[in-house]
Scaffold this active site. Structure first.
Site, PDB file in Angstrom:
ATOM      1  CD  GLN A   1       1.032  -8.817  -2.360  1.00 20.75           C
ATOM      2  OE1 GLN A   1       1.823  -9.459  -3.016  1.00 20.75           O
ATOM      3  NE2 GLN A   1      -0.211  -8.658  -2.758  1.00 20.75           N
TER       4      GLN A   1
ATOM      5  N   GLY B   1      -4.079  -4.517  -4.212  1.00 20.57           N
ATOM      6  CA  GLY B   1      -5.088  -3.500  -4.511  1.00 20.57           C
ATOM      7  C   GLY B   1      -4.359  -2.251  -4.958  1.00 20.57           C
ATOM      8  CG  HIS B   2      -1.480  -2.264  -7.417  1.00 19.02           C
ATOM      9  ND1 HIS B   2      -0.762  -3.094  -8.225  1.00 19.02           N
ATOM     10  CD2 HIS B   2      -0.991  -2.463  -6.171  1.00 19.02           C
ATOM     11  CE1 HIS B   2       0.135  -3.760  -7.502  1.00 19.02           C
ATOM     12  NE2 HIS B   2      -0.006  -3.396  -6.251  1.00 19.02           N
TER      13      HIS B   2
ATOM     14  CG  ASP C   1      -1.771  -1.242   1.314  1.00 19.65           C
ATOM     15  OD1 ASP C   1      -2.243  -1.701   0.264  1.00 19.65           O
ATOM     16  OD2 ASP C   1      -1.909  -1.781   2.422  1.00 19.65           O
TER      17      ASP C   1
ATOM     18  CE  LYS D   1       3.029  -2.496  -4.509  1.00 26.41           C
ATOM     19  NZ  LYS D   1       2.812  -2.209  -3.078  1.00 26.41           N
TER      20      LYS D   1
HETATM   21  P1  IMP Z   1      -2.397 -12.736   1.949  1.00 26.98           P
HETATM   22  O1  IMP Z   1      -1.455 -12.199   0.923  1.00 26.98           O
HETATM   23  O2  IMP Z   1      -3.846 -12.526   1.611  1.00 26.98           O
HETATM   24  O3  IMP Z   1      -2.081 -14.154   2.322  1.00 26.98           O
HETATM   25  O4  IMP Z   1      -2.176 -11.897   3.312  1.00 26.98           O
HETATM   26  C1  IMP Z   1      -0.965 -11.989   4.052  1.00 26.98           C
HETATM   27  C2  IMP Z   1      -0.593 -10.619   4.632  1.00 26.98           C
HETATM   28  O5  IMP Z   1      -0.227  -9.754   3.579  1.00 26.98           O
HETATM   29  C3  IMP Z   1      -1.738  -9.932   5.385  1.00 26.98           C
HETATM   30  O6  IMP Z   1      -1.187  -9.177   6.444  1.00 26.98           O
HETATM   31  C4  IMP Z   1      -2.306  -8.991   4.347  1.00 26.98           C
HETATM   32  O7  IMP Z   1      -2.967  -7.891   4.934  1.00 26.98           O
HETATM   33  C5  IMP Z   1      -1.034  -8.579   3.626  1.00 26.98           C
HETATM   34  N1  IMP Z   1      -1.270  -8.151   2.241  1.00 26.98           N
HETATM   35  C6  IMP Z   1      -1.510  -8.929   1.177  1.00 26.98           C
HETATM   36  N2  IMP Z   1      -1.645  -8.187   0.071  1.00 26.98           N
HETATM   37  C7  IMP Z   1      -1.468  -6.920   0.440  1.00 26.98           C
HETATM   38  C8  IMP Z   1      -1.443  -5.694  -0.270  1.00 26.98           C
HETATM   39  O8  IMP Z   1      -1.612  -5.615  -1.490  1.00 26.98           O
HETATM   40  N3  IMP Z   1      -1.213  -4.579   0.474  1.00 26.98           N
HETATM   41  C9  IMP Z   1      -0.971  -4.637   1.817  1.00 26.98           C
HETATM   42  N4  IMP Z   1      -0.978  -5.757   2.509  1.00 26.98           N
HETATM   43  C10 IMP Z   1      -1.210  -6.897   1.831  1.00 26.98           C
END
Ligand code: IMP
Length: 427
Positions: free
Chosen positions: A226, A44-45, A17, A20
């Site tokens: 991420q 989520g971009h 977040d 990007k």
């Molecule tokens: P997962 O990727 O859904 O397995 O989540 C694992 C961790 O990564 C959690 O803390 C999510 O909130 C975090 N996470 C996954 N994708 C994003 C992103 O695009 N932005 C911020 N945090 C993310």
């Protein structure tokens, strides 16, 4: 046509977040290919253009530029239902991708049972839950590594429905053992098969496609998802995502090699946010966190969850720069700090009475560190109209220079508002 040396990699250097989507959107206008290499619909971009907001999850954000060829690389985990929804939402914006989207035949499929496993795993962890996006990302990468996954290329096989049914039966049995009953294989098959069919025209050998693009000197923009602190190896394990979010993931997730990467651009938010659980040394107390959250609009683009907020942590950013051979930093949301107040910036940690300047591997250690802050002067002016570095108030310029000094990396872009136009490109 661009040259291969014009290729760019965009990576998040904090906990995701970082903004990007916006930087990618700015850069994608001058590239031929935009490529996702890891993660899936957990990303989520957010892109704002002329006041219109679009949020992309699985597709590269560069897709909004109508000339760009879009590639979902082999390292991505592809949820066919999420992809179809996203393609539909882009159609509403008159963005057609039929002829310019390619999905790797090697990319793994996220199927409905992955989301169920994700939820069941989180439930079982109780207080220790990761706070995942529940998009099935971890279980899908788990199946990939255990050599039990289904890949996009398999969708093209005549016996794909049989393969899928077999897999579903085995996962539903596993869910039953975890105490999650009542999932009907037939219903799940009916739910997902039409979406797998929709995927067919997009599937190809993207490794080959990208190597050809390199041979033809096309410009390639690699879009990280991420952030480095959510990397499965280098992040705050186990409170991480299930892929490599740095340059390593770009290479293994695209099939190109280190010589093809070009400029490595790290995105750094002017402060820090995190969603989900896990240590966060510079996190603010609830009242201050809420103020920053409201000012920065810090609510998850995928889940809508309020983000945890804190001051800029340069121990984290410098660590991420070292790991990934950073060429340039793009600093985002500098405008959010225009409050007139002084701004604390974390430059080191204290652990058991010792000063350290890197991120410890042990979560217990990271949870126990005390941030060492330097306090920088703030500014009050609205900076959203600034388009040159020199237009920024001297205190904001000093904030940027301080980041450059601490990380040893130049700041090349500064975001001063959400719109594509609200960006300073530093000379
Ligand atoms: P997962 O990727 O859904 O397995 O989540 C694992 C961790 O990564 C959690 O803390 C999510 O909130 C975090 N996470 C996954 N994708 C994003 C992103 O695009 N932005 C911020 N945090 C993310």
């Amino acid at each position: 046509m661009s040259t291969a040396s014009a290729n760019k990699v965009v990576l998040g250097l904090q906990w995701g977040d970082e903004g990007k989507g916006k930087v990618i959107d700015v850069l994608a206008g001058s590239t031929d290919f935009v490529v996702r290499c890891q993660g899936g619909a957990n990303a989520g971009h957010t892109v704002v253009n002329n006041g219109k907001t679009s949020i992309l999850h699985l597709l590269p954000s560069g897709a909004l530029h109508k000339e760009a060829q879009c590639v979902i690389g082999n390292g991505v985990v592809v949820d066919p239902i999420a992809l179809a929804e996203e393609l539909d939402s882009l159609k509403e914006l008159h963005v057609e991708l039929e002829s310019r989207l390619r999905v790797s035949d090697r990319a793994h499929l996220v199927l409905p049972y992955h989301g169920l496993l994700d939820a069941a795993n989180e439930e079982r962890r109780g207080k220790k839950k990761v706070g995942t996006t529940l998009r099935g990302i971890g279980p899908c990468y788990g199946h990939k590594m255990a050599r039990q996954g289904l890949r996009c290329g398999e969708v093209l096989r005549g016996d794909f429905p049989d393969l899928l049914r077999q897999q579903m039966e085995s996962v539903c049995a596993q869910l039953g053992e975890m105490g999650c009953d009542g999932y009907k294989v037939d219903e799940m098959m009916d739910q997902v098969l039409p979406f797998c069919d929709l995927l067919k025209p997009f599937i190809c050998d993207t490794v080959n496609l990208l190597h050809k693009a390199v041979d033809e000197n096309k410009g390639i923009l690699f879009e990280g998802a991420q952030g480095v602190m959510l990397d499965i190896d280098f992040g705050t394990y186990p409170f991480v995502t299930s892929s490599n979010t740095g340059v390593g993931g770009v290479i293994t997730g695209s099939g190109l090699n280190h010589k093809n990467l070009g400029e490595i651009i790290g995105i750094v938010k002017a402060y820090t946010t995190r969603v989900g659980a896990g240590p966060f040394p510079t996190e603010l107390d609830e009242a201050a966190a809420d103020e920053l959250r409201q000012r920065g609009g810090e609510f998850g683009a995928t889940t809508g969850r309020p983000r945890r907020t804190g001051w800029l942590d340069l121990v984290v950013v410098a660590y991420a720069c070292r790991l990934n051979g950073m060429d340039t930093i793009a600093l985002t949301k500098l405008d959010v700090l225009s409050t007139g107040e002084t701004i604390p910036v974390c430059v080191a940690y204290e652990l058991n009475g010792e000063r350290i300047d890197t991120v410890p591997a042990s979560l217990d250690d990271l949870a126990a560190v005390t941030p060492v802050y330097e306090t920088l002067d703030g500014w009050n002016e609205d900076i959203s109209g600034c388009r040159r570095f020199e237009d920024l108030p001297p205190q904001a310029q000093a904030y940027v220079r301080f980041i450059e000094e601490c990380c040893g990396v130049r700041v090349g872009y500064i975001g001063v508002g959400p719109d594509r136009e609200e960006t300073i490109v530093c000379a």
